[in-house]
Design a protein around this motif. Structure first.
Motif, PDB file in Angstrom:
ATOM      1  N   ASN A   1     -38.369  46.996  52.059  1.00 11.66           N
ATOM      2  CA  ASN A   1     -37.656  47.688  50.976  1.00 11.66           C
ATOM      3  C   ASN A   1     -36.760  48.810  51.518  1.00 11.66           C
ATOM      4  O   ASN A   1     -35.671  49.042  50.997  1.00 11.66           O
ATOM      5  N   GLU A   2     -37.172  49.488  52.580  1.00 10.52           N
ATOM      6  CA  GLU A   2     -36.343  50.540  53.181  1.00 10.52           C
ATOM      7  C   GLU A   2     -35.129  49.943  53.891  1.00 10.52           C
ATOM      8  O   GLU A   2     -34.028  50.500  53.831  1.00 10.52           O
ATOM      9  N   VAL A   3     -35.330  48.818  54.562  1.00 10.57           N
ATOM     10  CA  VAL A   3     -34.225  48.154  55.264  1.00 10.57           C
ATOM     11  C   VAL A   3     -33.216  47.633  54.237  1.00 10.57           C
ATOM     12  O   VAL A   3     -32.008  47.824  54.390  1.00 10.57           O
ATOM     13  N   PHE A   4     -33.705  47.000  53.194  1.00 11.83           N
ATOM     14  CA  PHE A   4     -32.829  46.477  52.139  1.00 11.83           C
ATOM     15  C   PHE A   4     -31.971  47.596  51.548  1.00 11.83           C
ATOM     16  O   PHE A   4     -30.755  47.468  51.426  1.00 11.83           O
ATOM     17  N   GLU A   5     -32.592  48.695  51.199  1.00  9.77           N
ATOM     18  CA  GLU A   5     -31.874  49.824  50.597  1.00  9.77           C
ATOM     19  C   GLU A   5     -30.821  50.389  51.551  1.00  9.77           C
ATOM     20  O   GLU A   5     -29.726  50.757  51.131  1.00  9.77           O
ATOM     21  N   ALA A   6     -31.134  50.427  52.837  1.00 11.54           N
ATOM     22  CA  ALA A   6     -30.170  50.936  53.817  1.00 11.54           C
ATOM     23  C   ALA A   6     -28.945  50.036  53.926  1.00 11.54           C
ATOM     24  O   ALA A   6     -27.851  50.507  54.249  1.00 11.54           O
TER      25      ALA A   6
END
Length: 153
Positions: free
Chosen positions: A19-24
């Motif tokens: 989820n953090e990678v996607f948001e970035a």
């Protein structure tokens, strides 16, 4: 028969949850830390955006195709005379990490296509390294990395 189409594919493990990678990747406020210098908006399905890159003064049109939250991002962008499809697959990996695979397709197996393959493979490997450096360590790895290529002589 051999395919006459060239395709780029690069992968890297990022030590952050999916989820953090996607948001970035979809959030321009984060993208400016490792990839672009400006975006006309957030990546959302069906949206037309304009990206700018830190090294060059050029608007790059981007048409977001499909988004699957925390799994998949695809868009079309113009590469000079043609338009390519970029796909990013995000897969959770052990210990809450993420494997990001970027695919860009396609160009004919010609001199122009081979030049595209070389330059954009290098570019996507750099994208992944910069994304990793930003998310894991808060480092702006791209800053100043390509200035020498675009200096006016």
């Amino acid at each position: 028969m051999k395919s006459t189409q060239l395709e780029i594919q690069c992968s890297m493990q990022i030590l952050k949850p999916v989820n953090e990678v996607f948001e970035a990747i979809v959030n321009p406020e984060q993208m400016i830390n490792y990839f672009i210098s400006k975006s006309s908006g957030r990546m959302e399905e069906g949206k037309n955006l304009t990206w700018n890159f830190p090294e060059i003064e050029m608007d790059v049109p981007v048409k977001v195709a499909k988004i699957i939250n925390d799994k998949y991002i695809s868009y079309y962008w113009e590469n000079g005379e043609s338009t390519q499809l970029v796909e990013m697959n995000l897969k959770p990996y052990k210990d809450g990490f993420t494997v990001v695979t970027v695919t860009e397709k396609s160009m004919e197996n010609t001199e122009t296509g081979i030049k595209w393959l070389k330059e954009n493979t290098e570019g996507w490997a750099n994208f992944l390294a910069c994304l990793k450096a930003w998310l894991e360590y808060g480092i702006h790895l791209r800053k100043g990395a390509f200035d020498y290529r675009f200096e006016k002589k």
